[in-house]
Design an enzyme around this catalytic site. Structure first.
Site, PDB file in Angstrom:
ATOM      1  CG  MET A   9     -11.868  -2.114   4.818  1.00  0.00           C
ATOM      2  SD  MET A   9     -10.248  -1.910   3.845  1.00  0.00           S
ATOM      3  CE  MET A   9      -9.260  -0.917   4.937  1.00  0.00           C
TER       4      MET A   9
ATOM      5  CG  ASP B 263      -5.241   2.905   0.307  1.00  0.00           C
ATOM      6  OD1 ASP B 263      -6.128   2.003   0.233  1.00  0.00           O
ATOM      7  OD2 ASP B 263      -4.172   2.424   0.895  1.00  0.00           O
TER       8      ASP B 263
ATOM      9  N   GLY C 259      -3.251   4.377   7.694  1.00  0.00           N
ATOM     10  CA  GLY C 259      -2.151   3.118   7.721  1.00  0.00           C
ATOM     11  C   GLY C 259      -1.856   3.002   9.230  1.00  0.00           C
TER      12      GLY C 259
ATOM     13  CG  ASP D 267      -6.331  -2.582   2.966  1.00  0.00           C
ATOM     14  OD1 ASP D 267      -5.213  -2.053   3.404  1.00  0.00           O
ATOM     15  OD2 ASP D 267      -6.932  -1.495   2.276  1.00  0.00           O
TER      16      ASP D 267
ATOM     17  CG  HIS E  92      -9.273   0.641  -0.782  1.00  0.00           C
ATOM     18  ND1 HIS E  92      -8.624   0.501   0.388  1.00  0.00           N
ATOM     19  CD2 HIS E  92     -10.687   0.644  -0.700  1.00  0.00           C
ATOM     20  CE1 HIS E  92      -9.717   0.237   1.323  1.00  0.00           C
ATOM     21  NE2 HIS E  92     -10.814   0.541   0.664  1.00  0.00           N
TER      22      HIS E  92
ATOM     23  CG  MET F  29     -11.384   3.866   1.305  1.00  0.00           C
ATOM     24  SD  MET F  29      -9.828   4.089   2.398  1.00  0.00           S
ATOM     25  CE  MET F  29      -8.640   3.565   1.164  1.00  0.00           C
TER      26      MET F  29
ATOM     27  CB  SER G  74      -0.871  -0.205   1.144  1.00  0.00           C
ATOM     28  OG  SER G  74      -1.558   1.120   1.353  1.00  0.00           O
TER      29      SER G  74
ATOM     30  CG  MET H 114      -8.371   7.797   1.818  1.00  0.00           C
ATOM     31  SD  MET H 114      -7.566   7.920   3.254  1.00  0.00           S
ATOM     32  CE  MET H 114      -6.623   6.470   3.360  1.00  0.00           C
TER      33      MET H 114
ATOM     34  CG  HIS I 285      -3.869  -1.424  -1.798  1.00  0.00           C
ATOM     35  ND1 HIS I 285      -4.871  -2.079  -2.258  1.00  0.00           N
ATOM     36  CD2 HIS I 285      -4.305  -0.495  -0.811  1.00  0.00           C
ATOM     37  CE1 HIS I 285      -5.912  -1.593  -1.399  1.00  0.00           C
ATOM     38  NE2 HIS I 285      -5.614  -0.892  -0.583  1.00  0.00           N
TER      39      HIS I 285
HETATM   40  C1  DX5 Z   1      -6.558   2.012   5.134  1.00  0.00           C
HETATM   41  C2  DX5 Z   1      -5.794   1.487   3.792  1.00  0.00           C
HETATM   42  C3  DX5 Z   1      -4.815   0.564   3.987  1.00  0.00           C
HETATM   43  C4  DX5 Z   1      -3.536   0.997   4.663  1.00  0.00           C
HETATM   44  C5  DX5 Z   1      -2.964  -0.316   4.959  1.00  0.00           C
HETATM   45  O1  DX5 Z   1      -7.626   2.724   4.797  1.00  0.00           O
HETATM   46  O2  DX5 Z   1      -6.970   0.928   3.184  1.00  0.00           O
HETATM   47  O3  DX5 Z   1      -4.606   0.139   2.452  1.00  0.00           O
HETATM   48  O4  DX5 Z   1      -2.358   1.622   3.867  1.00  0.00           O
HETATM   49  O5  DX5 Z   1      -2.050   0.246   5.947  1.00  0.00           O
HETATM   50  P1  DX5 Z   1      -1.199  -0.751   7.105  1.00  0.00           P
HETATM   51  O6  DX5 Z   1      -0.711  -2.032   6.414  1.00  0.00           O
HETATM   52  O7  DX5 Z   1      -0.231   0.002   7.670  1.00  0.00           O
HETATM   53  O8  DX5 Z   1      -2.167  -1.019   7.986  1.00  0.00           O
HETATM   54 ZN    ZN Z   2      -6.630   0.012   0.908  1.00  0.00          ZN
END
Ligand code: DX5
Ligand code: ZN
Length: 216
Positions: A137, A35, A144, A175, A66, A68, A8, A37, A33
């Site tokens: 999730m 993300d 993260g 994830d 991904h 969000m 990610s 948001m 990956h």
């Molecule tokens: C959280 C993200 C994840 C995040 C995971 O909303 O969707 O992809 O980056 O990070 P770690 O592995 O540090 O939990």
């Molecule tokens: Zn993610």
């Protein structure tokens, strides 16, 4: 099938994004990956399409995006142009999930639906056969580096059972809070794809961290 690893980029050093993506290119990672948001569906804002385009240009790995964001369907044409591989939309953001899944596939992408920690896997019973992947999730989305939610293991096993009962090929991606310890348990429960942010990027040797996740 051997499991996949999807680092990610949210946990990468954004001051050196090119170097970080080139490092992933040299690693055993299967996907990248990404993300996105919006500060509405989740209490954080990450990066948007201009950065995704840069990643597309630099990455030799397929992009695993991904979303969000609310109204993810509005952005499907844009994502099609960018040339991403797998698109995950949240169950909680789609009023007409079946239509959105069809639109993703018609745009030439693989379709995945993401569930928040509180959303039961049973809600996917009538759409599972249309999905290339389900993203479970294992933390609350938005950041993260959070702690893994243990109950996720039960959800992975339940979803795996549903997939096997239907005799379909839908992948299970997980994830949030994935480390060597939680990764092993998730694979035993039936996960096929491990997303990992902090464990990889905060390690002193990210290429080795990816190798360790691949070797689980
Ligand atoms: C959280 C993200 C994840 C995040 C995971 O909303 O969707 O992809 O980056 O990070 P770690 O592995 O540090 O939990
Ligand atoms: Zn993610």
């Amino acid at each position: 099938m051997r499991h996949k690893v999807s680092p990610s980029i949210l946990s990468a050093d954004f001051g050196n994004l090119q170097r970080e993506i080139e490092m992933i290119n040299r690693s055993e990672a299967d996907w990248l990956h990404f993300d996105i948001m919006d500060g509405v569906f989740v209490p954080n804002i990450s990066f948007g399409f201009p950065v995704l385009k840069v990643a597309r240009k630099l990455s030799t790995k397929p992009l695993d995006v991904h979303l969000m964001i609310v109204h993810p369907e509005k952005f499907i044409p844009h994502l099609k142009e960018t040339g991403i591989y797998m698109l995950s939309v949240h169950y909680e953001t789609c009023r007409h999930l079946h239509r959105t899944v069809q639109q993703i596939k018609e745009a030439g992408m693989k379709a995945s639906v993401t569930l928040n920690p509180h959303t039961p896997v049973s809600l996917l019973d009538d759409i599972l056969q249309d999905l290339d992947m389900v993203l479970l999730m294992t933390v609350n989305p938005g950041f993260g580096g959070q702690d893994f939610i243990d109950h996720s293991l039960t959800k992975v096993s339940r979803l795996k059972e549903m997939i096997e009962r239907k005799n379909i090929q839908t992948l299970i991606e997980v994830d949030g809070g994935v480390t060597l310890e939680t990764g092993r348990k998730l694979l035993d429960a039936g996960a096929d794809v491990l997303v990992s942010g902090n464990f990889i990027f905060k390690s002193s040797d990210p290429i080795h961290a990816i190798h360790q996740l691949k070797s689980l």
